[in-house]
Write a protein that holds these residues in place. Structure first.
Motif, short mmCIF file in Angstrom:
data_model
loop_
_atom_site.label_atom_id
_atom_site.label_comp_id
_atom_site.label_asym_id
_atom_site.label_seq_id
_atom_site.Cartn_x
_atom_site.Cartn_y
_atom_site.Cartn_z
N GLU A 176 -8.31 -3.50 4.62
CA GLU A 176 -9.29 -3.21 3.72
C GLU A 176 -9.65 -1.75 3.34
N ASN A 177 -9.65 -0.98 4.59
CA ASN A 177 -10.23 0.36 4.46
C ASN A 177 -9.40 1.27 5.54
N TYR A 216 0.68 -1.30 -0.01
CA TYR A 216 -0.05 -0.07 -0.09
C TYR A 216 0.79 1.26 -0.05
N LEU A 248 -9.21 5.90 1.72
CA LEU A 248 -8.87 5.32 0.64
C LEU A 248 -9.13 5.85 -0.77
N LYS A 306 -3.13 -0.61 -2.79
CA LYS A 306 -4.14 0.26 -2.22
C LYS A 306 -3.46 1.40 -1.79
N SER A 363 -0.27 -5.33 3.00
CA SER A 363 -1.23 -4.68 3.66
C SER A 363 -2.45 -5.76 4.02
N GLU A 371 -7.35 4.78 -3.86
CA GLU A 371 -7.39 3.80 -4.96
C GLU A 371 -6.96 2.76 -4.66
N ASP A 372 -7.76 1.46 -5.09
CA ASP A 372 -7.53 0.00 -5.04
C ASP A 372 -7.78 -0.74 -6.17
N ASP A 373 -6.79 -1.15 -6.54
CA ASP A 373 -6.69 -1.74 -7.89
C ASP A 373 -6.75 -3.55 -7.63
#
Length: 150
Positions: A86-87, A25, A130, A138, A83, A132-134
């Motif tokens: 999740e958030n 991350y 958050l 993250k 990481s 961006e999360d691809d």
């Protein structure tokens, strides 16, 4: 020789199958520094290792130096660790559990001398979101808002 080859293939298969499943991350620091009486040269922001409490405050690996152009803070750092967050709430809760405050060192130029001022910011005045999360990487934005220097 066959046995060694079979053991090598077996060990590589096991390592590949049970490797780290989570991605890295990124934290993007944003904020502003305001000072009416002195010129702010640079700031030192905590590294992820420091926020995890792996590094002491006097360690060189604890802070990343950010040269400023103007008063805007905009610096990305990459976590050397995987990481599990999740958030942003889970990340913030983890940082709060490891550090009571968020340390920032501001380097000002006053009458030709560099002076370091360390501020310990309260976590309640910092926002993490958050951005961006691809699925693998993250990106979180950590906003320290505005720091005022007398």
């Amino acid at each position: 020789m066959k046995r060694i080859f079979i053991l090598l293939i077996l060990s590589l298969t096991i390592q590949y199958s049970f490797g780290q499943a989570c991605g890295i991350y990124i934290i993007k620091y944003v904020g502003k520094i305001e000072s009416e009486s002195s010129k702010v040269e640079k700031i030192k922001l905590p590294t992820i290792e420091h926020l995890y409490n792996f590094e002491k405050e006097d360690s060189e690996k604890s802070f990343v130096i950010v040269e400023l152009n103007g008063n805007e803070i905009n610096k990305k750092i990459i976590s050397p660790l995987g990481s599990v967050f999740e958030n942003s709430k889970k990340l913030m809760d983890y940082f709060k559990s490891k550090r009571e405050t968020f340390p920032v060192t501001i380097v000002i130029n006053k009458n030709g001398k560099e002076i370091e001022i360390t501020k310990h910011l309260n976590w309640e005045n910092i926002e993490i979101k958050l951005i961006e999360d691809d699925g693998i990487v993250k990106s979180f934005e950590l906003n320290i808002k505005t720091i005022e220097i007398e």
